[in-house]
Design a protein around this motif. Structure first.
Motif, PDB file in Angstrom:
ATOM      1  N   UNK A 134       0.966  -1.030  -0.331  1.00  0.00           N
ATOM      2  CA  UNK A 134      -0.097   0.023   0.253  1.00  0.00           C
ATOM      3  C   UNK A 134       0.486   1.044   0.415  1.00  0.00           C
ATOM      4  N   UNK A 135      -0.088   2.481  -0.381  1.00  0.00           N
ATOM      5  CA  UNK A 135       1.487   3.562  -0.972  1.00  0.00           C
ATOM      6  C   UNK A 135       1.322   4.034   0.715  1.00  0.00           C
ATOM      7  N   UNK A 136       1.051   4.038   1.940  1.00  0.00           N
ATOM      8  CA  UNK A 136       0.496   4.054   3.253  1.00  0.00           C
ATOM      9  C   UNK A 136       2.662   4.158   3.980  1.00  0.00           C
ATOM     10  N   UNK A 137       3.014   3.159   3.339  1.00  0.00           N
ATOM     11  CA  UNK A 137       4.713   3.390   4.467  1.00  0.00           C
ATOM     12  C   UNK A 137       5.164   4.273   3.681  1.00  0.00           C
ATOM     13  N   UNK A 138       5.018   4.629   2.415  1.00  0.00           N
ATOM     14  CA  UNK A 138       6.286   5.802   1.504  1.00  0.00           C
ATOM     15  C   UNK A 138       5.357   6.932   2.427  1.00  0.00           C
ATOM     16  N   UNK A 139       4.266   6.956   2.190  1.00  0.00           N
ATOM     17  CA  UNK A 139       3.157   8.296   2.922  1.00  0.00           C
ATOM     18  C   UNK A 139       3.651   9.043   4.120  1.00  0.00           C
ATOM     19  N   UNK A 140       4.261   7.521   5.630  1.00  0.00           N
ATOM     20  CA  UNK A 140       4.707   7.803   6.709  1.00  0.00           C
ATOM     21  C   UNK A 140       6.144   8.230   6.784  1.00  0.00           C
ATOM     22  N   UNK A 141       6.237   8.012   5.893  1.00  0.00           N
ATOM     23  CA  UNK A 141       7.574   7.682   5.450  1.00  0.00           C
ATOM     24  C   UNK A 141       8.243  10.072   5.519  1.00  0.00           C
ATOM     25  N   UNK A 142       7.611  10.120   4.169  1.00  0.00           N
ATOM     26  CA  UNK A 142       7.502  11.302   4.033  1.00  0.00           C
ATOM     27  C   UNK A 142       7.065  12.419   5.363  1.00  0.00           C
ATOM     28  N   UNK A 143       6.249  11.813   5.583  1.00  0.00           N
ATOM     29  CA  UNK A 143       6.118  12.343   6.688  1.00  0.00           C
ATOM     30  C   UNK A 143       6.643  12.637   8.262  1.00  0.00           C
ATOM     31  N   UNK A 144       7.178  12.580   8.212  1.00  0.00           N
ATOM     32  CA  UNK A 144       7.382  11.749   9.823  1.00  0.00           C
ATOM     33  C   UNK A 144       9.238  11.526   9.183  1.00  0.00           C
ATOM     34  N   UNK A 145       9.759  10.368   9.448  1.00  0.00           N
ATOM     35  CA  UNK A 145      11.127  10.564   9.402  1.00  0.00           C
ATOM     36  C   UNK A 145      12.335  10.665   8.746  1.00  0.00           C
ATOM     37  N   UNK A 146      11.320  11.088   7.540  1.00  0.00           N
ATOM     38  CA  UNK A 146      12.869  11.993   6.116  1.00  0.00           C
ATOM     39  C   UNK A 146      12.219  13.331   7.544  1.00  0.00           C
ATOM     40  N   UNK A 147      11.736  14.047   7.840  1.00  0.00           N
ATOM     41  CA  UNK A 147      11.602  15.495   8.498  1.00  0.00           C
ATOM     42  C   UNK A 147      13.113  15.376   9.507  1.00  0.00           C
ATOM     43  N   UNK A 148      12.968  14.464  10.221  1.00  0.00           N
ATOM     44  CA  UNK A 148      13.599  14.276  10.879  1.00  0.00           C
ATOM     45  C   UNK A 148      14.994  14.224  10.562  1.00  0.00           C
ATOM     46  N   UNK A 149      15.462  13.086  10.095  1.00  0.00           N
ATOM     47  CA  UNK A 149      16.249  12.350   9.188  1.00  0.00           C
ATOM     48  C   UNK A 149      17.411  13.662   8.354  1.00  0.00           C
ATOM     49  N   UNK A 150      16.709  14.882   7.717  1.00  0.00           N
ATOM     50  CA  UNK A 150      16.732  15.761   7.076  1.00  0.00           C
ATOM     51  C   UNK A 150      17.019  17.246   8.295  1.00  0.00           C
ATOM     52  N   UNK A 151      16.659  17.132   9.193  1.00  0.00           N
ATOM     53  CA  UNK A 151      17.510  18.250   9.792  1.00  0.00           C
ATOM     54  C   UNK A 151      17.933  17.621  10.515  1.00  0.00           C
ATOM     55  N   UNK A 152      18.444  16.747  10.853  1.00  0.00           N
ATOM     56  CA  UNK A 152      19.742  15.826  11.793  1.00  0.00           C
ATOM     57  C   UNK A 152      20.988  16.191  11.098  1.00  0.00           C
ATOM     58  N   UNK A 153      20.863  15.368   9.830  1.00  0.00           N
ATOM     59  CA  UNK A 153      22.051  16.211   8.421  1.00  0.00           C
ATOM     60  C   UNK A 153      22.147  17.287   8.677  1.00  0.00           C
ATOM     61  N   UNK A 154      21.388  18.175   8.500  1.00  0.00           N
ATOM     62  CA  UNK A 154      21.790  19.716   8.512  1.00  0.00           C
ATOM     63  C   UNK A 154      22.039  19.886  10.100  1.00  0.00           C
ATOM     64  N   UNK A 155      21.563  19.420  11.089  1.00  0.00           N
ATOM     65  CA  UNK A 155      23.039  19.505  12.102  1.00  0.00           C
ATOM     66  C   UNK A 155      24.129  18.885  11.842  1.00  0.00           C
ATOM     67  N   UNK A 156      24.886  18.155  11.915  1.00  0.00           N
ATOM     68  CA  UNK A 156      25.395  17.616  10.967  1.00  0.00           C
ATOM     69  C   UNK A 156      26.204  18.049  10.211  1.00  0.00           C
ATOM     70  N   UNK A 157      25.795  18.703   8.997  1.00  0.00           N
ATOM     71  CA  UNK A 157      26.621  19.611   8.135  1.00  0.00           C
ATOM     72  C   UNK A 157      27.212  20.864   8.698  1.00  0.00           C
TER      73      UNK A 157
END
Length: 223
Positions: A134-157
């Motif tokens: 179903x499309x739900x896991x991909x929607x979940x990833x975009x809505x939550x984990x992806x934002x967290x991952x990108x925010x933390x990657x910016x901290x590391x940079x």
């Protein structure tokens, strides 16, 4: 003597509708809270939009007008939950904060988020056979984990730019950080066989941050 003619009272001024936006935002928040509670209690498939509307105290039409369908509502509930526990402010520049302290603040907030009952149930929902393909896991990833991952990657940079970290692949390092924080304790929570006291949990988070720093920190030990 002629009877005096009664004058009709002036028409009442039309009532102006109050500003709709605050009310709409209140309804939206009520729907998201209701959806989060019901998804946590019963899972995704067992919950209907009628139940969510009744729990939120709004009409089903209002639920659909805000979110369109149940999948979008689930994704928005995930996003709201993540932003409440790991707000964007947590990833904003804070150069005066020592590196280890910065990572521990993010680590504790992340653990609080992923170990909450809503997050554990959401993880189980997404791993259920009913949602395979179903499309739900991909929607979940975009809505939550992806934002967290990108925010933390910016901290590391930014910390690389300050000369505190030496990382060749920032995206991979960000994923490693969160994988370390979850570790075995999170898997045990998902399987329903873990119940960690705060002291043990914090020791796990500190050990994970120290391991990350041993791999990537420059200069004196941050352990």
């Amino acid at each position: 003597m002629t009877a005096s003619r009664k004058t009709a009272p002036p028409p009442e001024p039309a009532k102006t509708a109050g500003p709709g936006r605050p009310k709409d935002l209140g309804k939206r928040a009520a729907i998201l809270d209701a959806a989060s509670r019901l998804f946590t209690q019963s899972g995704f498939d067992a919950v209907s939009m009628d139940q969510i509307a009744a729990e939120a105290g709004v009409s089903k039409l209002t639920v659909y007008s805000h979110f369109g369908d149940k999948e979008t509502l689930f994704a928005e509930a995930v996003k709201t939950y993540c932003e409440r526990n790991l707000p964007p402010l947590l990833f904003e520049p804070s150069p005066a904060t020592p590196l280890r302290e910065r990572l521990m603040t993010i680590a504790r907030a992340f653990w609080t988020m992923v170990s909450g009952p809503e997050a554990i149930q959401g993880h189980r929902i997404l791993c259920s056979p009913q949602l395979a393909g179903s499309p739900l896991p991909a929607m979940f990833w975009e809505a939550g984990p992806r934002r967290v991952h990108e925010g933390f990657a910016a901290v590391l940079r930014r910390r690389i730019g300050m000369g505190e970290l030496a990382i060749d692949d920032v995206e991979r390092a960000a994923g490693q950080f969160f994988a370390l924080l979850k570790g075995e304790p999170h898997a045990q929570l998902v399987f329903g066989c873990g119940d960690f006291d705060p002291a043990l949990t914090d020791a796990h988070l500190q050990a994970s941050v120290d391991l990350f720093l041993r791999a990537y920190a420059r200069g004196p030990s941050h352990g």
